[in-house]
Write a protein that holds these residues in place. Sequence first.
Motif, PDB file in Angstrom:
ATOM      1  N   ARG A 189      -4.420   8.441   6.660  1.00 50.93           N
ATOM      2  CA  ARG A 189      -3.787   9.408   5.752  1.00 50.93           C
ATOM      3  C   ARG A 189      -4.454  10.768   5.876  1.00 50.93           C
ATOM      4  NH1 ARG A 189      -2.927   6.103   0.082  1.00 50.93           N
ATOM      5  NH2 ARG A 189      -2.302   8.122  -0.748  1.00 50.93           N
TER       6      ARG A 189
ATOM      7  N   GLN B 251      -9.091  11.434  -1.015  1.00 50.66           N
ATOM      8  CA  GLN B 251      -9.119  10.251  -0.140  1.00 50.66           C
ATOM      9  C   GLN B 251     -10.551   9.894   0.241  1.00 50.66           C
ATOM     10  OE1 GLN B 251      -6.612   8.476   0.154  1.00 50.66           O
ATOM     11  NE2 GLN B 251      -5.030   9.893  -0.541  1.00 50.66           N
TER      12      GLN B 251
ATOM     13  N   SER C  54       0.826  -1.196   0.000  1.00 51.28           N
ATOM     14  CA  SER C  54       0.000   0.000   0.000  1.00 51.28           C
ATOM     15  C   SER C  54       0.875   1.266   0.000  1.00 51.28           C
ATOM     16  CB  SER C  54      -0.975  -0.066   1.188  1.00 51.28           C
ATOM     17  OG  SER C  54      -1.094   1.153   1.823  1.00 51.28           O
TER      18      SER C  54
ATOM     19  N   ASP D 215       1.891   7.009  -6.758  1.00 49.11           N
ATOM     20  CA  ASP D 215       1.032   8.196  -6.919  1.00 49.11           C
ATOM     21  C   ASP D 215       1.853   9.489  -6.900  1.00 49.11           C
ATOM     22  OD1 ASP D 215      -1.275   6.770  -7.127  1.00 49.11           O
ATOM     23  OD2 ASP D 215      -1.996   7.166  -5.101  1.00 49.11           O
ATOM     24  N   TYR D 216       2.855   9.547  -6.034  1.00 47.03           N
ATOM     25  CA  TYR D 216       3.692  10.751  -6.001  1.00 47.03           C
ATOM     26  C   TYR D 216       4.420  10.941  -7.331  1.00 47.03           C
ATOM     27  CZ  TYR D 216       2.890  11.178  -0.966  1.00 47.03           C
ATOM     28  OH  TYR D 216       2.300  11.326   0.256  1.00 47.03           O
TER      29      TYR D 216
ATOM     30  N   GLN E 105       7.797   8.008   2.967  1.00 51.50           N
ATOM     31  CA  GLN E 105       7.174   6.702   2.760  1.00 51.50           C
ATOM     32  C   GLN E 105       8.215   5.594   2.771  1.00 51.50           C
ATOM     33  OE1 GLN E 105       4.097   6.418   3.031  1.00 51.50           O
ATOM     34  NE2 GLN E 105       3.441   8.511   2.753  1.00 51.50           N
TER      35      GLN E 105
ATOM     36  N   ARG F  79       1.354   4.323  -2.906  1.00 52.39           N
ATOM     37  CA  ARG F  79       1.360   5.768  -2.648  1.00 52.39           C
ATOM     38  C   ARG F  79       2.558   6.431  -3.305  1.00 52.39           C
ATOM     39  NH1 ARG F  79      -0.194   6.331   3.761  1.00 52.39           N
ATOM     40  NH2 ARG F  79       0.205   8.541   3.466  1.00 52.39           N
TER      41      ARG F  79
END
Lengths: 226, 226
Positions: free
Chosen positions: B95, B199, A91, A98-99, A199, A95
Motif C-alpha cells: 500500500r 501505514q 483485508s 476505512d474510506y 478496491q 480498507r
Amino acid sequence: MEHTVKAFDNDIGQLRGLISQMGGLAEDAIARAMQALQRTDLQLAAEVRAGDKAIDAIEAEVERLAVRIIALRAPLAVDLREVVAALKIASVVERIGDYAKNIAKRVPMIESEHRIEPVSVLPAMGRMAAEMLHDVLDAFGARDATAALRVSESDSALDDFYDAIFRTLVTYMVENPATISQCAHLLFVAKNLERIGDQATNIAEMVYFAATGAQMPDRDRGGDQN
Amino acid sequence: MEHTVKAFDNDIGQLRGLISQMGGLAEDAIARAMQALQRTDLQLAAEVRAGDKAIDAIEAEVERLAVRIIALRAPLAVDLREVVAALKIASVVERIGDYAKNIAKRVPMIESEHRIEPVSVLPAMGRMAAEMLHDVLDAFGARDATAALRVSESDSALDDFYDAIFRTLVTYMVENPATISQCAHLLFVAKNLERIGDQATNIAEMVYFAATGAQMPDRDRGGDQN
C-alpha cells in the motif's frame, strides 16, 4: 476423508459468511457516510466512525479462521486459492470501511452557515461506489467470474465521474474562494469514493482468479486523471 | 525435529529478507517520487510508476511463501504470529508503494510555466514519512518492540506537519486562484504522505504484537484534522 471434506466445506462456508457480513457493514457505512455528508448530520457521522471497529473485528476473525483452516486442513490447489482469496478480500473490505470512515470524518469540516452547492453531486457517486462493492461481493458469493469482470469494467465510469467532480470543484473554488477549504474536503471525499471503486475492482480480480485460476484479462486501465 | 526447526528458521529468514527488500524499494520510491515532484521530472516520475510492479511482485512472493510455511510447517504460537505478521506487513508495504506511485502520477499535473511556491514545503514531509517506514522496518528486523513504539509515537508530528501544509495550501489557493488546480494535486500529495505515516504506524503495531504477543498500548490518536 469425507469427514474432512465436510469440515472444510463448513469452514469455507463460515469464511464466506463473515465476508458477506463485513461487506454488508461496509456498504452500509458508505451509504450512511454519504447521508451524513448530505445532511451535515454530525451524530450519524460519529456513528459511522464508531461502527468501523465492527468491520475491523470481523477482519481479525477472518484472519484467525483462515490461518486455522490452512494449518489444520492443509487444503490444496482450488481450496487453498479460495482461503487465500477470502483472507485478501477481507483485508480489502476493511480498507473500504476505512474510506467510509474517512468520509464521515470530514462531515464536521464542511459544516457552515451556507450549504455549498457541489455537495449535491456527491451522493450519486457514492451510490455508484457502494453498488460496485455490493455487486463484487455477490460475485464472490456466487463464484461468478463473469459478474466479477463486469464490476471491473464498470470502474471506468466511476473514474469518469470522479474526474468530472474534480473539475466541478476546482471551478467552484475559483469562483467562490471563501469555500476553498470546504471544497478541499469534498475533493478528498470524491477521491475516497474513487478509491472504493478501485478496491472493488481489486476484489473482482481476486474473485476471478479464485473462480478460474487465471488472471483477469487486462482491461484498459484508464484510471482517474486527477 | 531439529531439522524441522532449522527449515522453519530458513523459511522465516527468507520471509524477512523479502520484506526488507520490499521496504527498501518502497522507501526509495517515496524519495524518488518527491524528487520528481520537486524538479517536475516527468521521466523520473514515470520510472517510479513503473517500479511499483516490482514491489507488487515481492508481495505476491511473500504471500506464496507464507502460505507454504503455514501449510508445511504448521507453526505454533510465536512462530505462527511471526508468519502472519510478515504476511500483513507485506500487504501494508505494498500500500505504501501505491501511495508513492500516486504521488508520481501527480507530477505531470502540477507542471506549469510558473513553479508554485508551496511545492517547497513538501520534501521535508516526504523525508519524515520515508524515515518512519525505514525505522519501523528496522524495528521489524530487530524484533524491537520499543523501537516500534517510538515510530508509532512519531506519527503525531507527521500529522501536525500535514495540518500545517493543508492550511498553507488553502491560504495559497485563496490568494492565487489561478493555481487552485495544481494546489489541489499538492493537497493529495500531502495526504498520501500522511497516509504513509499511518501505514508505518500500522506496521509498528504489528511488530509490537509479533514481538510481545500483546497489543501496543493505546496512544492518544490525535490523527490529522484535515
